[in-house]
Design a protein around this motif. Structure first.
Motif, short mmCIF file in Angstrom:
data_model
loop_
_atom_site.label_atom_id
_atom_site.label_comp_id
_atom_site.label_asym_id
_atom_site.label_seq_id
_atom_site.Cartn_x
_atom_site.Cartn_y
_atom_site.Cartn_z
N THR A 164 19.56 153.09 -22.37
CA THR A 164 18.15 152.77 -22.19
C THR A 164 17.62 151.97 -23.38
O THR A 164 17.98 152.23 -24.53
N ALA A 165 16.77 150.98 -23.07
CA ALA A 165 16.31 150.04 -24.10
C ALA A 165 14.80 149.86 -24.09
O ALA A 165 14.28 148.80 -24.40
N GLY A 166 14.07 150.91 -23.71
CA GLY A 166 12.62 150.86 -23.74
C GLY A 166 12.00 150.69 -22.37
O GLY A 166 12.68 150.76 -21.33
N LEU A 167 10.69 150.45 -22.36
CA LEU A 167 9.93 150.26 -21.13
C LEU A 167 9.30 148.88 -21.15
O LEU A 167 8.86 148.39 -22.19
N ASP A 168 9.25 148.23 -19.99
CA ASP A 168 8.58 146.93 -19.94
C ASP A 168 7.08 147.16 -19.82
O ASP A 168 6.59 148.29 -19.79
N GLU A 169 6.31 146.06 -19.74
CA GLU A 169 4.85 146.18 -19.77
C GLU A 169 4.30 146.93 -18.56
O GLU A 169 3.18 147.44 -18.59
N ASN A 170 5.08 147.03 -17.49
CA ASN A 170 4.64 147.75 -16.29
C ASN A 170 5.11 149.19 -16.25
O ASN A 170 4.85 149.90 -15.29
N GLY A 171 5.85 149.60 -17.28
CA GLY A 171 6.33 150.97 -17.32
C GLY A 171 7.69 151.16 -16.69
O GLY A 171 8.16 152.30 -16.56
N PHE A 172 8.36 150.07 -16.28
CA PHE A 172 9.70 150.19 -15.73
C PHE A 172 10.72 150.33 -16.85
O PHE A 172 10.53 149.82 -17.96
N LEU A 173 11.80 151.04 -16.55
CA LEU A 173 12.82 151.34 -17.55
C LEU A 173 13.77 150.17 -17.72
O LEU A 173 14.28 149.61 -16.75
N LEU A 174 14.06 149.84 -18.99
CA LEU A 174 15.03 148.80 -19.31
C LEU A 174 16.35 149.46 -19.69
O LEU A 174 16.36 150.41 -20.48
N VAL A 175 17.43 148.98 -19.12
CA VAL A 175 18.76 149.53 -19.39
C VAL A 175 19.69 148.39 -19.79
O VAL A 175 19.85 147.43 -19.04
N GLY A 222 24.26 142.83 -18.95
CA GLY A 222 22.99 142.33 -19.47
C GLY A 222 21.89 143.37 -19.34
O GLY A 222 22.14 144.52 -18.96
N LEU A 223 20.67 142.97 -19.65
CA LEU A 223 19.52 143.88 -19.61
C LEU A 223 19.01 143.97 -18.18
O LEU A 223 18.66 142.96 -17.57
N GLU A 224 18.96 145.19 -17.66
CA GLU A 224 18.51 145.43 -16.29
C GLU A 224 17.17 146.18 -16.31
O GLU A 224 16.92 147.01 -17.19
N THR A 225 16.35 145.89 -15.31
CA THR A 225 15.07 146.58 -15.15
C THR A 225 15.19 147.56 -13.99
O THR A 225 15.52 147.17 -12.87
N VAL A 226 14.92 148.83 -14.26
CA VAL A 226 14.98 149.87 -13.23
C VAL A 226 13.58 150.12 -12.72
O VAL A 226 12.72 150.62 -13.45
N ILE A 227 13.33 149.74 -11.48
CA ILE A 227 12.00 149.92 -10.89
C ILE A 227 11.85 151.31 -10.32
O ILE A 227 10.80 151.95 -10.40
N ALA A 228 12.92 151.83 -9.73
CA ALA A 228 12.89 153.18 -9.16
C ALA A 228 14.33 153.67 -9.05
O ALA A 228 15.27 152.87 -9.13
N GLY A 229 14.48 154.96 -8.86
CA GLY A 229 15.83 155.50 -8.67
C GLY A 229 16.09 156.72 -9.53
O GLY A 229 15.32 157.03 -10.44
N GLY A 230 17.17 157.39 -9.22
CA GLY A 230 17.54 158.59 -9.96
C GLY A 230 18.25 158.22 -11.24
O GLY A 230 19.35 157.67 -11.21
N VAL A 231 17.64 158.50 -12.38
CA VAL A 231 18.23 158.22 -13.68
C VAL A 231 18.76 159.53 -14.25
O VAL A 231 18.01 160.49 -14.42
N ARG A 232 20.06 159.55 -14.55
CA ARG A 232 20.67 160.78 -15.02
C ARG A 232 21.50 160.50 -16.28
O ARG A 232 21.99 159.38 -16.47
N PRO A 233 21.67 161.48 -17.14
CA PRO A 233 22.42 161.24 -18.38
C PRO A 233 23.92 161.15 -18.11
O PRO A 233 24.44 161.73 -17.17
N LEU A 234 24.60 160.41 -18.93
CA LEU A 234 26.07 160.33 -18.87
C LEU A 234 26.68 161.38 -19.79
O LEU A 234 26.10 161.71 -20.82
#
Length: 225
Positions: A197-208, A213-225
């Motif tokens: 994880t690399a922070g949140l964008d201006e809309n609150g979506f998760l950056l991974v 490359g850098l992906e934006t997670v808009i929705a979905g199940g995020v679980r630890p590895l």
């Protein structure tokens, strides 16, 4: 106005019906039991135990769903940490965690010209269905004592109405300060993406950050590895 029920099909549906009648911002429905609780992405929320607390609040505010969901997470975290004397975590975007298990879940949906915030909080449960036993917990299981659901409900509602008034920049900042998830956590998203994880964008979506490359997670199940 607060409507208190012992049992209902869904506080979300009850609150939506009140919104349709023009009930104002901050109107809340509280139940001890739901027979058809609503979770995110079409899932159900286990809510047939009297130990749980189920709240839906009419919100007549502007704001995106991700930002408001994070604001509500911060509100629930503050309420349970203060009243139960625990140290909970926030899993993006909508879960309050304790001992790495789910303590509370949050959903925000549009209905009848308003937003309806649904909050399910595990308070005094001692057992969960087998499919949830390893991933869910309650305040009683973690602290060894019962907790006052009325006091928790009132504090959750008060904190929720306070946090949803904050601007989105402040909400993002506070979420990043109060959660271990937005930065530096190895995660898997819906079994299809792995990264850090690399922070949140201006809309609150998760950056991974992934190998690609850098992906934006808009929705979905995020679980630890």
């Amino acid at each position: 106005m607060i409507v208190r029920l012992q049992s209902t099909a869904s506080t979300m549906k009850d609150a939506a019906a009140l919104a349709a009648k023009g009930e104002p911002h901050g109107t809340a429905v509280i139940a001890d039991v739901q027979t058809a609780g609503i979770g995110r992405q079409g899932h159900t929320w286990h809510s047939d135990d009297l130990g749980g607390l189920y709240i839906s609040i009419i919100l007549r505010v502007a704001g995106s769903t991700p930002i408001l969901t994070m604001a509500l997470g911060l509100a629930v975290q503050r309420a349970v940490n203060d009243l139960a004397q625990v140290s909970s975590d926030l899993r993006w975007p909508n879960d309050v965690m304790l001992s790495e298990r789910k303590l509370a879940g949050i959903i925000v949906q549009s209905a009848e010209g308003a937003l309806i915030a649904g909050i399910g909080l595990n308070v005094n449960q001692t057992e969960f269905p087998p499919e949830l036993a390893e991933i869910a917990t309650s305040l009683k299981r973690e602290t060894g004592r019962e907790h006052n659901k009325e006091a928790l409900a009132e504090r959750v509602i008060a904190e929720s109405l306070r946090y949803v008034k904050l601007d989105k920049k402040d909400i993002r900042k506070r979420f990043e300060e109060c959660s271990t998830w937005p930065k530096g956590k190895a995660v898997e998203v819906d079994g299809r993406m792995r990264g850090i994880t690399a922070g949140l964008d201006e809309n609150g979506f998760l950056l991974v950050q992934t190998p690609e490359g850098l992906e934006t997670v808009i929705a979905g199940g995020v679980r630890p590895l």
